[in-house]
Design an enzyme around this catalytic site. Structure first.
Site, mmCIF file in Angstrom:
data_model
loop_
_atom_site.group_PDB
_atom_site.id
_atom_site.type_symbol
_atom_site.label_atom_id
_atom_site.label_comp_id
_atom_site.label_asym_id
_atom_site.label_seq_id
_atom_site.Cartn_x
_atom_site.Cartn_y
_atom_site.Cartn_z
ATOM 1 C CE LYS A 53 -3.833 -2.459 2.099
ATOM 2 N NZ LYS A 53 -4.486 -2.932 3.316
ATOM 3 C CD GLN A 97 -3.488 -4.432 6.538
ATOM 4 O OE1 GLN A 97 -3.330 -3.471 5.785
ATOM 5 N NE2 GLN A 97 -4.202 -5.495 6.192
ATOM 6 C CG ASP A 120 -9.513 0.130 4.692
ATOM 7 O OD1 ASP A 120 -9.270 -0.178 3.508
ATOM 8 O OD2 ASP A 120 -8.878 -0.331 5.664
#
Ligand code: NAP
Length: 284
Positions: A53, A97, A120
């Site tokens: 990422k 995460q 997200d």
């Protein structure tokens, strides 16, 4: 029939070029889009994901910060970090995460992220926005699937879409996105008694289960479009999806491969969401 591949790598390349151009335009206005990636603990898969990422951000001209913490980090310390990032003007997107260590309530941490920085798309406000058709951030994986359908010029109006899987991060938002584009949507899950009876009716099938060969050729209507979200390992240890690719590609009109399908699109849509978050700060 041999299905046409929907190439996630190629589409990602195209979309990332657009992201880089839009990022440049924002920089010219004095705003560099920034993503903070927070990793707690040393889960090896998570370490690979966060590296990818951060690298994707750098490659597209986005600013990125990787914050790594020991697995013993307390929940309140993590919440304090998220709060600090919420107020950091150089950061437009925050990604924590998952999975988090067991002593940390992941939902509580997600809810602590400002919805304006929830790139997200997991915050309850983002889920509500998707459900009601309001502006918000869409979860990256189903959003990437929608871009793949768009890339082949697929009109969902009047089509029957079957989504296999009902998780909050893939199956449910996928179904809502398809519904928003006027498909008739069926959601299947582990308690669906006859999956094949459902999938055989489908013009579009999205498999998001996490089990190999959930979808085989005899379960697919000729000409259907098949998107494979699953990430599994085969007997040789190679990455594979939920779909029996070799069999299904003989029946479907379009199919996504694994690897090289939905996977790269997920990171690409994270970049798109981060850019969008930064652009929104210049419009308010
Ligand atoms: P998840 O939370 O484990 O959800 C799996 C879903 O599949 C559940 O809703 C489950 O039903 C359903 N299911 C299980 N067995 C089934 C069966 N035999 N028939 C029909 N439905 C069944 O997984 P997830 O997070 O949504 O992820 C799904 C897969 O996508 C995984 O392989 C994951 O690694 C992959 N993934 C890939 C990406 C990417 O970027 N490519 C991103 C995210 C996830 P119940 O609800 O009844 O248990």
């Amino acid at each position: 029939m041999t299905a046409q591949l929907i190439d996630g790598n190629q589409l990602s390349k195209q979309l990332r070029t657009e992201v880089a151009l839009r990022a440049q335009a924002l920089k010219a206005k004095g705003v560099t889009p920034g993503l903070a990636v927070v990793l707690v603990g040393d889960n090896p898969a998570s370490q690979v994901y966060v590296r990818n990422k951060v690298k994707a951000c750098e490659d597209s001209g986005l600013h990125s910060v990787l914050e790594k913490y020991e697995a013993a980090m307390t929940e309140s310390d993590l919440l304090a970090r998220v709060e600090a990032l919420n107020h950091d003007p150089s950061i437009h997107g925050i990604l924590v995460q998952l999975p988090l260590p067991a002593h940390i309530d992941a939902q509580k941490v997600i809810e602590a992220i400002s919805p304006a920085k929830d790139v997200d798309g997991f915050h309850i406000a983002s889920a509500g926005a998707l459900m009601t058709g309001m502006p918000g951030f869409w979860p990256c994986t189903p959003y990437g699937c929608m871009k793949m359908l768009q890339s082949i010029g697929y009109d969902l109006r009047g089509k029957h879409a079957v989504v296999i899987g009902r998780s909050n991060i893939v199956g449910k938002p996928m179904a809502l996105m398809l519904l928003q584009q006027n498909a008739t949507v069926t959601i299947c899950h582990s308690a669906t008694p006859d999956l094949k009876a459902m999938t055989l009716q489908a013009d579009v099938i999205v498999a998001a289960v996490g089990k190999r060969n959930v979808l085989t050729a005899d379960m697919v209507k000729p000409g259907a479009v098949v998107l494979d979200v699953g990430m599994n390992r085969n007997d040789e240890g190679k990455l594979c999806g939920d779909v029996d690719f070799e069999g299904v590609k003989q029946v479907a009109s379009h199919i996504t491969p694994v690897p090289g399908g939905v996977g790269p699109m997920t990171i690409t849509m994270l970049l798109v969401n981060t850019l969008e978050a930064a652009e929104r700060t210049t419009k308010s």
